[in-house]
Design a protein around this motif. Structure first.
Motif, PDB file in Angstrom:
ATOM      1  N   ASN A 253     -18.085  57.029  21.985  1.00 27.92           N
ATOM      2  CA  ASN A 253     -17.144  56.390  21.278  1.00 27.92           C
ATOM      3  C   ASN A 253     -15.948  56.319  21.849  1.00 27.92           C
ATOM      4  N   LEU A 254     -15.387  55.170  22.374  1.00 28.15           N
ATOM      5  CA  LEU A 254     -14.170  55.151  23.145  1.00 28.15           C
ATOM      6  C   LEU A 254     -12.898  54.447  21.967  1.00 28.15           C
ATOM      7  N   LYS A 255     -11.724  55.143  22.147  1.00 33.03           N
ATOM      8  CA  LYS A 255     -10.701  54.632  21.036  1.00 33.03           C
ATOM      9  C   LYS A 255      -9.509  54.546  21.859  1.00 33.03           C
ATOM     10  N   ILE A 256      -9.000  53.480  21.835  1.00 27.59           N
ATOM     11  CA  ILE A 256      -7.496  53.211  22.421  1.00 27.59           C
ATOM     12  C   ILE A 256      -6.460  52.915  21.508  1.00 27.59           C
ATOM     13  N   GLU A 257      -5.285  53.507  21.504  1.00 24.97           N
ATOM     14  CA  GLU A 257      -4.194  53.528  20.311  1.00 24.97           C
ATOM     15  C   GLU A 257      -3.080  53.463  21.150  1.00 24.97           C
ATOM     16  N   ALA A 258      -1.802  52.477  20.787  1.00 30.15           N
ATOM     17  CA  ALA A 258      -0.688  52.676  21.279  1.00 30.15           C
ATOM     18  C   ALA A 258      -0.140  53.918  20.800  1.00 30.15           C
TER      19      ALA A 258
ATOM     20  N   ALA B 130     -13.162  63.365  26.413  1.00 31.02           N
ATOM     21  CA  ALA B 130     -11.914  63.277  27.213  1.00 31.02           C
ATOM     22  C   ALA B 130     -11.108  62.378  26.754  1.00 31.02           C
ATOM     23  N   GLU B 131      -9.687  62.837  27.049  1.00 27.43           N
ATOM     24  CA  GLU B 131      -8.469  62.034  26.662  1.00 27.43           C
ATOM     25  C   GLU B 131      -7.519  61.954  27.820  1.00 27.43           C
ATOM     26  N   ARG B 132      -6.949  60.895  27.744  1.00 25.10           N
ATOM     27  CA  ARG B 132      -5.797  60.520  28.901  1.00 25.10           C
ATOM     28  C   ARG B 132      -4.710  59.639  27.736  1.00 25.10           C
TER      29      ARG B 132
ATOM     30  N   GLU C 245      -8.234  49.728  31.891  1.00 25.50           N
ATOM     31  CA  GLU C 245      -9.484  49.337  32.171  1.00 25.50           C
ATOM     32  C   GLU C 245      -9.949  50.430  33.259  1.00 25.50           C
ATOM     33  N   GLU C 246      -9.414  50.928  34.090  1.00 20.37           N
ATOM     34  CA  GLU C 246      -9.646  52.013  35.041  1.00 20.37           C
ATOM     35  C   GLU C 246     -10.144  53.299  34.391  1.00 20.37           C
ATOM     36  N   THR C 247      -9.249  53.664  33.332  1.00 18.02           N
ATOM     37  CA  THR C 247      -9.206  54.745  32.610  1.00 18.02           C
ATOM     38  C   THR C 247     -10.702  54.614  31.973  1.00 18.02           C
ATOM     39  N   ALA C 248     -10.760  53.820  31.127  1.00 19.09           N
ATOM     40  CA  ALA C 248     -12.043  53.552  30.127  1.00 19.09           C
ATOM     41  C   ALA C 248     -13.198  53.364  31.008  1.00 19.09           C
ATOM     42  N   ALA C 249     -13.155  52.842  32.271  1.00 19.12           N
ATOM     43  CA  ALA C 249     -14.471  53.046  33.013  1.00 19.12           C
ATOM     44  C   ALA C 249     -14.986  54.336  33.576  1.00 19.12           C
ATOM     45  N   ALA C 250     -13.774  55.084  33.789  1.00 19.71           N
ATOM     46  CA  ALA C 250     -14.169  56.422  34.577  1.00 19.71           C
ATOM     47  C   ALA C 250     -14.726  57.170  33.302  1.00 19.71           C
ATOM     48  N   MET C 251     -14.216  57.138  32.008  1.00 14.43           N
ATOM     49  CA  MET C 251     -14.686  57.935  31.061  1.00 14.43           C
ATOM     50  C   MET C 251     -16.001  57.517  30.633  1.00 14.43           C
ATOM     51  N   LEU C 252     -16.520  56.345  30.714  1.00 16.82           N
ATOM     52  CA  LEU C 252     -17.630  55.814  30.331  1.00 16.82           C
ATOM     53  C   LEU C 252     -18.803  56.232  31.549  1.00 16.82           C
ATOM     54  N   ARG C 253     -18.209  56.318  32.586  1.00 17.89           N
ATOM     55  CA  ARG C 253     -19.195  56.817  33.769  1.00 17.89           C
ATOM     56  C   ARG C 253     -19.343  58.207  33.541  1.00 17.89           C
ATOM     57  N   ARG C 254     -18.322  58.957  32.902  1.00 23.21           N
ATOM     58  CA  ARG C 254     -18.574  60.269  32.720  1.00 23.21           C
ATOM     59  C   ARG C 254     -19.592  60.738  31.673  1.00 23.21           C
TER      60      ARG C 254
END
Ligand code: PML
Length: 252
Positions: A57-62, A25-27, A35-44
């Motif tokens: 694997n969770l990746k967050i970039e500006a 998934a990607e947003r 936080e809310e977006t990352a938690a929803a992805m982990l749940r999924r």
């Protein structure tokens, strides 16, 4: 500041070591939504119909806002089909209407139908000859770097038409990004979620044409094919699909 948040999950081993793909998934979101977006992805990743994930694997970039392109979301049309055979026949007709040769349309359909397991990326096929244009040994081109510009407005517009859930939300954004490139004639896709049998044909000319049945219920294999206009710069197209950040806007 905007951030890209990407998740991919697999079972048995990480993707790089041959693990079975579970979900991705990607947003692209504001800092306050991280936080809310990352938690929803982990749940999924942990509760996906394809199975629980062992590797996430969770990746967050500006995101560099100056490099963002804005493109229109494709209009959605819902077609009807009584079963898989009719759905696939309609998809072939839609592809031909969008400028793909019957031979290439059939080759694309067979590419997905012949998969033993879903692959993470999309096949790129020449829209005339049906020849594969991305690495023939590879796992396809994964489209990344896109989201809708106004998430709330986008969700409301889908809901107003009775269209709910992550599948359509994400597929329409992805299809709209791809259709925004001159090299893409059309796209064919159906889901790899065993409980979800819907698919679509998308093109800039005719929009997102949704087909309710493209496979049997319980089938965990789906995929995506982009039909590429002859003469397109393949390396530039792959770079656009993989890395160009695109925000999609309603009706613009
Ligand atoms: C996927 O989620 O794997 C692809 C979804 C295809 C159809 C989405 C829809 O229009 O409902």
């Amino acid at each position: 500041m905007l951030y890209s948040v990407k998740m991919r999950s697999s079972a048995g081993a990480p993707h790089e070591r041959g693990g079975r793909h579970i979900s991705g998934a990607e947003r692209i979101v504001e800092g306050g939504e991280l936080e809310e977006t990352a938690a929803a992805m982990l749940r999924r990743a942990r509760t996906h119909p394809r199975g629980g994930a062992d590797f996430i694997n969770l990746k967050i970039e500006a995101v560099n806002i100056e490099r963002v392109l804005y493109k229109p979301l494709l209009p959605v049309t819902e077609l009807s089909a009584a079963g898989k055979e009719e759905g696939r026949r309609i998809a072939l007709e839609e592809l031909v209407r969008a400028g793909v040769t019957p031979r290439a349309a059939k080759a694309g359909m067979e590419k997905i139908a012949a998969l033993a397991e879903s692959i993470r990326g999309a096949f790129l096929l020449d829209s005339g000859s049906g020849e594969r244009l991305d690495d023939p040994e590879g796992s396809g081109v994964r489209v990344s770097g896109m989201d809708c510009d106004e998430a709330g407005e986008y969700l409301r517009s889908l809901e107003a038409r009775g269209l709910r859930g992550e599948h359509i939300r994400e597929a329409l954004v992805l299809a709209s990004k791809a259709a925004g490139h001159d090299g893409v004639a059309a796209e064919l896709c159906w889901s790899d979620d065993p409980g979800y049998v819907t698919g679509y044909v998308a093109s800039r000319t005719f929009g997102y044409r949704r087909i309710p049945v493209m496979k049997d219920l319980g089938d965990p294999v789906g995929g995506r094919v982009f039909f590429v206009n002859p003469g397109a710069d393949i390396a530039a197209l792959i770079e656009y699909l993989r890395r160009q950040t695109v925000l999609l806007r309603l009706g613009r």
